[in-house]
Design an enzyme around this catalytic site. Structure first.
Site, short mmCIF file in Angstrom:
data_model
loop_
_atom_site.label_atom_id
_atom_site.label_comp_id
_atom_site.label_asym_id
_atom_site.label_seq_id
_atom_site.Cartn_x
_atom_site.Cartn_y
_atom_site.Cartn_z
N PHE A 243 0.85 -1.19 0.00
CA PHE A 243 0.00 0.00 0.00
C PHE A 243 0.89 1.25 0.00
CE2 PHE A 243 -2.76 3.30 1.56
CZ PHE A 243 -3.87 3.11 0.75
N LYS B 90 -12.49 0.25 7.87
CA LYS B 90 -12.82 -0.80 6.90
C LYS B 90 -13.72 -1.83 7.58
CE LYS B 90 -8.31 -0.17 4.68
NZ LYS B 90 -8.70 0.52 3.47
C1 LIG Z 1 -3.05 -1.50 3.70
C2 LIG Z 1 -3.38 -0.08 4.03
N1 LIG Z 1 -2.58 0.62 4.84
C3 LIG Z 1 -2.84 1.90 5.15
C4 LIG Z 1 -3.94 2.55 4.64
C5 LIG Z 1 -4.16 4.01 4.92
O1 LIG Z 1 -4.55 4.24 6.19
P1 LIG Z 1 -4.84 5.72 6.73
O2 LIG Z 1 -5.71 6.39 5.72
O3 LIG Z 1 -5.54 5.47 8.03
O4 LIG Z 1 -3.56 6.40 6.92
C6 LIG Z 1 -4.81 1.86 3.80
C7 LIG Z 1 -6.00 2.54 3.26
O5 LIG Z 1 -6.74 2.04 2.48
C8 LIG Z 1 -4.52 0.52 3.48
O6 LIG Z 1 -5.31 -0.17 2.66
#
Ligand SMILES: Cc1ncc(COP(=O)(O)O)c(C=O)c1O
Length: 405
Positions: A123, A218
């Site tokens: 990600f 989620k």
């Molecule tokens: C695997 C993963 N990590 C981190 C995030 C982002 O998290 P945040 O928006 O809380 O920083 C996402 C968002 O979809 C994600 O899918």
């Protein structure tokens, strides 16, 4: 397929829980892996926090309504869902910010090493956070393909940072095996559980994991921009230090000392004032998911996704599956590669079937089993077949990209 779906729904032990969520009329929601549906109990709880705790009790609520303990209380409720002890998890900030804190903490625990190892295609925020630390001269980013991660674990690696369920493909890493390999190489491990927490059983302590982070909006149903969570294994709680040394992470915030002294426990991950409305909503979602149980949720999600594949096959849809075909090797989603995936996704949304698109060519469908029925899955497959057969996706309006895709 619809008849079979109805039989499956009638025998579904989770059927009663759909009623506990607001699923809009006419919508088949295959995006609970991005933004979970609203638990019906959330609006009343938020109203209570706003009208009574904030409106009437005002600042007294930090004590009387337990606001000050909410990050630790909600963290403790998330803990059993991810195989952690209650005092190892805290709900705070975003996943991105928690990544920054815990990558930094890991680097500080391995002062003679600088490499943070991850995989290309992880990600983006996980990779960007390593990059941010690299730009400050504090880390060195190294990326290795899935099959080559173990051999990339040399004695320069301070931290292995991986996403347990891949956001695009849904493929699972073997948490136990990779954690062991990293430890054998003297490195620590940080797991991003954003697509695992509340979706499938995770055993952080059983696997010997060091750190973890995950999203609240989620599968945990905390709502848009819900606080995230962070895990620090008990054995690191004392030594771990994080760089965002805000007053809420202080051992005694209300002593108003000029000098920082970190809280002894997982509270040291706190930075600023906790977002109480967000935490209140997250707590409702977490309570509900904990009541249903992640084992039962994952078992149903696997059945739903397999049923979707059968329905696609029976409807003559032959899209290229990019998720593992074996349901035990994937999370609660299925992704397909398709030319024009964006337009197809938009055409489905116009029919009330909400999945999502991931650049450049991935159609992603999440199976959040707390509120999804087999009937929905059968209908979604029929709609997808019709969108492809009729060429409906070619309409001009489905090509225009919105800011959020
Ligand atoms: C695997 C993963 N990590 C981190 C995030 C982002 O998290 P945040 O928006 O809380 O920083 C996402 C968002 O979809 C994600 O899918």
């Amino acid at each position: 397929m619809l008849d079979r779906a109805r039989v499956l729904d009638a025998g579904d032990p989770l059927e009663e829980y759909r009623e506990r969520f607001l699923v809009p009329e006419g919508v088949i929601y295959l995006d609970g892996n991005s933004l979970g549906c609203l638990p019906k109990a959330t609006p009343a709880r938020i109203e209570q926090v706003v009208r009574e705790e904030w409106g009437q009790d005002l600042i007294r609520s930090w004590n009387s309504a337990g606001w000050i303990d909410m990050p630790a209380r909600v963290g403790a409720k998330i803990a059993p869902l991810i195989g952690a002890q209650p005092h190892e998890v805290i709900a705070c900030d975003s996943t991105s910010v928690n990544l920054f804190k815990l990558i930094s903490a890991a680097l500080a625990l391995r002062p003679d090493r600088k490499v943070v190892l991850s995989e290309p295609g992880n990600f983006p925020t996980d990779l960007y956070m390593i990059e941010g630390l690299e730009k400050q001269g504090l880390a060195e980013r190294r990326l290795a393909e899935r099959g080559k991660l173990v051999e990339a674990l040399d004695d320069g690696v301070a931290l292995l940072l991986l996403t347990h369920t891949h956001y695009k493909t849904g493929e699972l890493f073997d948490m136990g095996e990779l954690t062991r390999a990293a430890h054998d190489a003297g490195a620590l491990v940080l797991w991003d559980l954003s697509h695992s927490g509340g979706a499938l059983p995770v055993d952080l302590n059983g696997c010997g994991a060091d750190f973890a982070v995950g999203c609240g909006y989620k599968y945990l149903g905390g709502g848009p921009g819900a606080p995230a969570y962070a895990f620090v294994a008990e054995r690191h709680l004392e030594a771990a230090q994080q760089p965002l040394t805000g007053w809420m992470g202080h051992a005694a915030p209300f002593a108003f000392s000029d000098d920082y002294a970190a809280a002894p426990g997982v509270e040291k991950l706190l930075c600023g004032t906790p977002p109480i409305l967000g935490l209140a909503a997250l707590e409702v979602g977490v309570d509900l998911i904990a009541e249903i149980g992640v084992e039962r949720l994952y078992a149903k999600a696997q059945k739903l996704s397999e049923f979707f594949r059968q329905c696609l096959a029976e409807n003559g849809v032959t899209l290229d599956l990019v998720s593992p075909a074996d349901p035990a090797r994937r999370g609660s989603q299925l992704s397909f590669r398709a030319g024009q995936a964006y337009a197809i996704c938009q055409a489905l949304i116009a029919r009330g079937v909400i999945g999502d698109f991931r650049d450049p060519d991935i159609l992603r469908f999440g199976f959040a089993p707390a509120y999804l029925r087999f009937e929905d899955v059968a209908e979604a497959a029929r709609h997808l077949a019709e969108v492809l057969e009729t060429g409906e996706w070619q309409r001009e309006e489905f090509r225009e990209r919105a800011a959020v895709t």
